[in-house]
Design an enzyme around this catalytic site. Sequence first.
Site, PDB file in Angstrom:
ATOM      1  N   LYS A 293      37.783  38.976  32.865  1.00 48.59           N
ATOM      2  CA  LYS A 293      38.782  38.485  31.897  1.00 48.59           C
ATOM      3  C   LYS A 293      39.965  37.793  32.568  1.00 48.59           C
ATOM      4  O   LYS A 293      40.442  36.774  32.080  1.00 48.59           O
ATOM      5  CB  LYS A 293      39.286  39.639  31.032  1.00 48.59           C
ATOM      6  CG  LYS A 293      38.296  40.044  29.959  1.00 48.59           C
ATOM      7  CD  LYS A 293      38.956  40.997  28.979  1.00 48.59           C
ATOM      8  CE  LYS A 293      38.050  41.304  27.819  1.00 48.59           C
ATOM      9  NZ  LYS A 293      38.636  42.290  26.905  1.00 48.59           N
TER      10      LYS A 293
ATOM     11  N   ASN B 241      44.954  31.320  29.533  1.00 49.79           N
ATOM     12  CA  ASN B 241      46.322  31.539  29.026  1.00 49.79           C
ATOM     13  C   ASN B 241      47.356  30.824  29.888  1.00 49.79           C
ATOM     14  O   ASN B 241      48.294  30.217  29.377  1.00 49.79           O
ATOM     15  CB  ASN B 241      46.672  33.035  29.037  1.00 49.79           C
ATOM     16  CG  ASN B 241      45.957  33.804  27.945  1.00 49.79           C
ATOM     17  OD1 ASN B 241      45.545  33.221  26.952  1.00 49.79           O
ATOM     18  ND2 ASN B 241      45.818  35.108  28.139  1.00 49.79           N
TER      19      ASN B 241
ATOM     20  N   TYR C 210      33.029  38.951  39.959  1.00 52.18           N
ATOM     21  CA  TYR C 210      34.093  38.286  40.716  1.00 52.18           C
ATOM     22  C   TYR C 210      33.712  36.836  41.016  1.00 52.18           C
ATOM     23  O   TYR C 210      34.425  35.916  40.628  1.00 52.18           O
ATOM     24  CB  TYR C 210      34.327  39.055  42.012  1.00 52.18           C
ATOM     25  CG  TYR C 210      35.457  38.553  42.869  1.00 52.18           C
ATOM     26  CD1 TYR C 210      36.782  38.627  42.441  1.00 52.18           C
ATOM     27  CD2 TYR C 210      35.217  38.020  44.138  1.00 52.18           C
ATOM     28  CE1 TYR C 210      37.824  38.179  43.246  1.00 52.18           C
ATOM     29  CE2 TYR C 210      36.258  37.582  44.951  1.00 52.18           C
ATOM     30  CZ  TYR C 210      37.555  37.658  44.498  1.00 52.18           C
ATOM     31  OH  TYR C 210      38.589  37.229  45.296  1.00 52.18           O
TER      32      TYR C 210
ATOM     33  N   VAL D 193      48.086  39.431  32.143  1.00 55.34           N
ATOM     34  CA  VAL D 193      47.982  38.003  31.799  1.00 55.34           C
ATOM     35  C   VAL D 193      46.708  37.681  31.020  1.00 55.34           C
ATOM     36  O   VAL D 193      46.465  36.522  30.675  1.00 55.34           O
ATOM     37  CB  VAL D 193      48.122  37.091  33.048  1.00 55.34           C
ATOM     38  CG1 VAL D 193      49.500  37.220  33.656  1.00 55.34           C
ATOM     39  CG2 VAL D 193      47.029  37.340  34.069  1.00 55.34           C
TER      40      VAL D 193
HETATM   41  P1  NAD Z   1      45.632  42.180  45.325  1.00 54.52           P
HETATM   42  O1  NAD Z   1      44.722  43.085  44.565  1.00 54.52           O
HETATM   43  O2  NAD Z   1      46.526  42.763  46.336  1.00 54.52           O
HETATM   44  O3  NAD Z   1      46.523  41.338  44.316  1.00 54.52           O
HETATM   45  C1  NAD Z   1      46.099  40.972  43.029  1.00 54.52           C
HETATM   46  C2  NAD Z   1      47.215  41.339  42.045  1.00 54.52           C
HETATM   47  O4  NAD Z   1      46.832  40.911  40.729  1.00 54.52           O
HETATM   48  C3  NAD Z   1      47.448  42.831  41.953  1.00 54.52           C
HETATM   49  O5  NAD Z   1      48.831  43.104  42.112  1.00 54.52           O
HETATM   50  C4  NAD Z   1      46.985  43.206  40.544  1.00 54.52           C
HETATM   51  O6  NAD Z   1      47.634  44.314  40.020  1.00 54.52           O
HETATM   52  C5  NAD Z   1      47.243  41.912  39.806  1.00 54.52           C
HETATM   53  N1  NAD Z   1      46.452  41.736  38.583  1.00 54.52           N
HETATM   54  C6  NAD Z   1      45.112  41.817  38.453  1.00 54.52           C
HETATM   55  N2  NAD Z   1      44.759  41.594  37.167  1.00 54.52           N
HETATM   56  C7  NAD Z   1      45.906  41.337  36.480  1.00 54.52           C
HETATM   57  C8  NAD Z   1      46.188  41.012  35.127  1.00 54.52           C
HETATM   58  N3  NAD Z   1      45.210  40.923  34.207  1.00 54.52           N
HETATM   59  N4  NAD Z   1      47.469  40.806  34.770  1.00 54.52           N
HETATM   60  C9  NAD Z   1      48.470  40.896  35.687  1.00 54.52           C
HETATM   61  N5  NAD Z   1      48.268  41.200  36.982  1.00 54.52           N
HETATM   62  C10 NAD Z   1      46.989  41.423  37.383  1.00 54.52           C
HETATM   63  O7  NAD Z   1      44.694  41.049  45.969  1.00 54.52           O
HETATM   64  P2  NAD Z   1      45.042  39.843  46.954  1.00 54.52           P
HETATM   65  O8  NAD Z   1      44.221  40.008  48.158  1.00 54.52           O
HETATM   66  O9  NAD Z   1      46.497  39.668  47.095  1.00 54.52           O
HETATM   67  O10 NAD Z   1      44.439  38.626  46.144  1.00 54.52           O
HETATM   68  C11 NAD Z   1      45.248  37.750  45.384  1.00 54.52           C
HETATM   69  C12 NAD Z   1      44.386  36.615  44.849  1.00 54.52           C
HETATM   70  O11 NAD Z   1      43.782  35.905  45.927  1.00 54.52           O
HETATM   71  C13 NAD Z   1      43.242  37.083  43.951  1.00 54.52           C
HETATM   72  O12 NAD Z   1      43.088  36.174  42.889  1.00 54.52           O
HETATM   73  C14 NAD Z   1      42.043  37.038  44.857  1.00 54.52           C
HETATM   74  O13 NAD Z   1      40.847  36.815  44.148  1.00 54.52           O
HETATM   75  C15 NAD Z   1      42.369  35.859  45.765  1.00 54.52           C
HETATM   76  N6  NAD Z   1      41.695  35.966  47.067  1.00 54.52           N
HETATM   77  C16 NAD Z   1      42.154  36.811  48.031  1.00 54.52           C
HETATM   78  C17 NAD Z   1      41.483  36.896  49.245  1.00 54.52           C
HETATM   79  C18 NAD Z   1      41.977  37.782  50.377  1.00 54.52           C
HETATM   80  O14 NAD Z   1      41.355  37.805  51.451  1.00 54.52           O
HETATM   81  N7  NAD Z   1      43.066  38.508  50.227  1.00 54.52           N
HETATM   82  C19 NAD Z   1      40.330  36.128  49.462  1.00 54.52           C
HETATM   83  C20 NAD Z   1      39.875  35.317  48.442  1.00 54.52           C
HETATM   84  C21 NAD Z   1      40.580  35.216  47.253  1.00 54.52           C
END
Ligand code: NAD
Length: 330
Positions: free
Chosen positions: A108, A116, A162, A74
């Site tokens: 990014k 986007n 981050y 993305v």
């Molecule tokens: P995760 O790594 O399991 O999931 C993130 C997904 O985003 C992955 O499948 C990855 O492949 C995909 N991704 C990353 N960059 C991409 C790109 N440029 N294009 C397409 N896909 C892309 O992590 P998660 O724990 O499920 O986190 C999901 C969201 O929640 C994230 O934005 C994270 O910052 C936020 N978040 C999660 C937590 C937590 O405790 N799990 C806490 C705070 C924030």
Amino acid sequence: MVVSERAEVGVSGVESIMRILISGGAGFLSSHLTDRLLGQGHEVVGVDNFITGKRENIAHVVGNPKYKFIEADVIEPLKIDGPVDRIYHMASPASPIGYVKHQVATLKVNSQGAWNLLELSLAKKARFLMASTSECYGDPEVNPQPESYWGRVNPIGMRSMYDEAKRFSEACTMAYHRERGADTRIIRIFNTYGPRMDPHDGRVVISFIRQALHNEALTVFGDGMQTRSLCYVTDLVEGINLVMESNFNEPINLGNPSELTILDIAKEVLALIPESKSTITFHPMPPDDPKLRRPDISRAKKILNWEPKITRREGLKMMIDFYRDTLLKK
Ligand code: NAD
Ligand code: UDP
């Protein structure tokens, strides 16, 4: 049926079937969000480049006629046919190991990627939700952290790719809302745990469970007196969905306010895996590791009437059962 008009959940709670885009769709949280939205009867389009996510997280929904998967990054503009009613921007490496390994990609996806998808939300007249993080608060001087706290972040530290990127994503979301009239929501997610976490991404709960199941020493960083507050994934996903369907544009904290030390998390995991022969070992504290983390969820309670329901004992047991099946039977 997919509605061509923009679907709304009004005060009456009347809900239309929507077509919903989830960036980062193959990730831990998004896979559970997908289950929830499909369960509500919506159509879901997942987009992922698998930088940290896994195909197995979505294997159970591939083939469902209401589910479509697009492998794409993305960071590049996304071409998508047909209507889109909601966009959840969940894509980003999320573990300290993940975002330090992918520093530029993390910057990014939370800047150009958010940009986007905000443009796409304007083009499709879709509502946009930005998945931000408690890391916006950095190493906080106030505990618990309310949304009004501006945070204490090291702009060049080992988490900056981050936390600064997520802070930018919030600024970007608010600018599109204020200047371009985008219909936006922002959530700040606190530490969440549950099935489908990557066993090797280094996050604390899954690391301790994997180590305990394999009779390896649990690796506590520092003296283990730093705190976190752990939310079970289904509670969190309910909150995410409620924020999207609310009318509130400013950030909302989502997490479980029950705070404990990392050392206590290690002890709780060991107590729930009584057959484990693991011990606890202490290792150097990583740089810029926040000492305290606890959400003030007054806003979520007031606006969404939401608070977590699953106790840590229940949540840890469900997660341990999942990994007993997936890690030990491989
Ligand atoms: P995760 O790594 O399991 O999931 C993130 C997904 O985003 C992955 O499948 C990855 O492949 C995909 N991704 C990353 N960059 C991409 C790109 N440029 N294009 C397409 N896909 C892309 O992590 P998660 O724990 O499920 O986190 C999901 C969201 O929640 C994230 O934005 C994270 O910052 C936020 N978040 C999660 C937590 C937590 O405790 N799990 C806490 C705070 C924030
Ligand atoms: N942590 C730990 N041992 C591990 C992994 C993490 O002691 O094997 C600690 C880490 O130093 C931090 C806390 O647990 O203080 C939560 O770490 P995690 O990576 O899960 O999330 P975050 O630091 O982003 O909240």
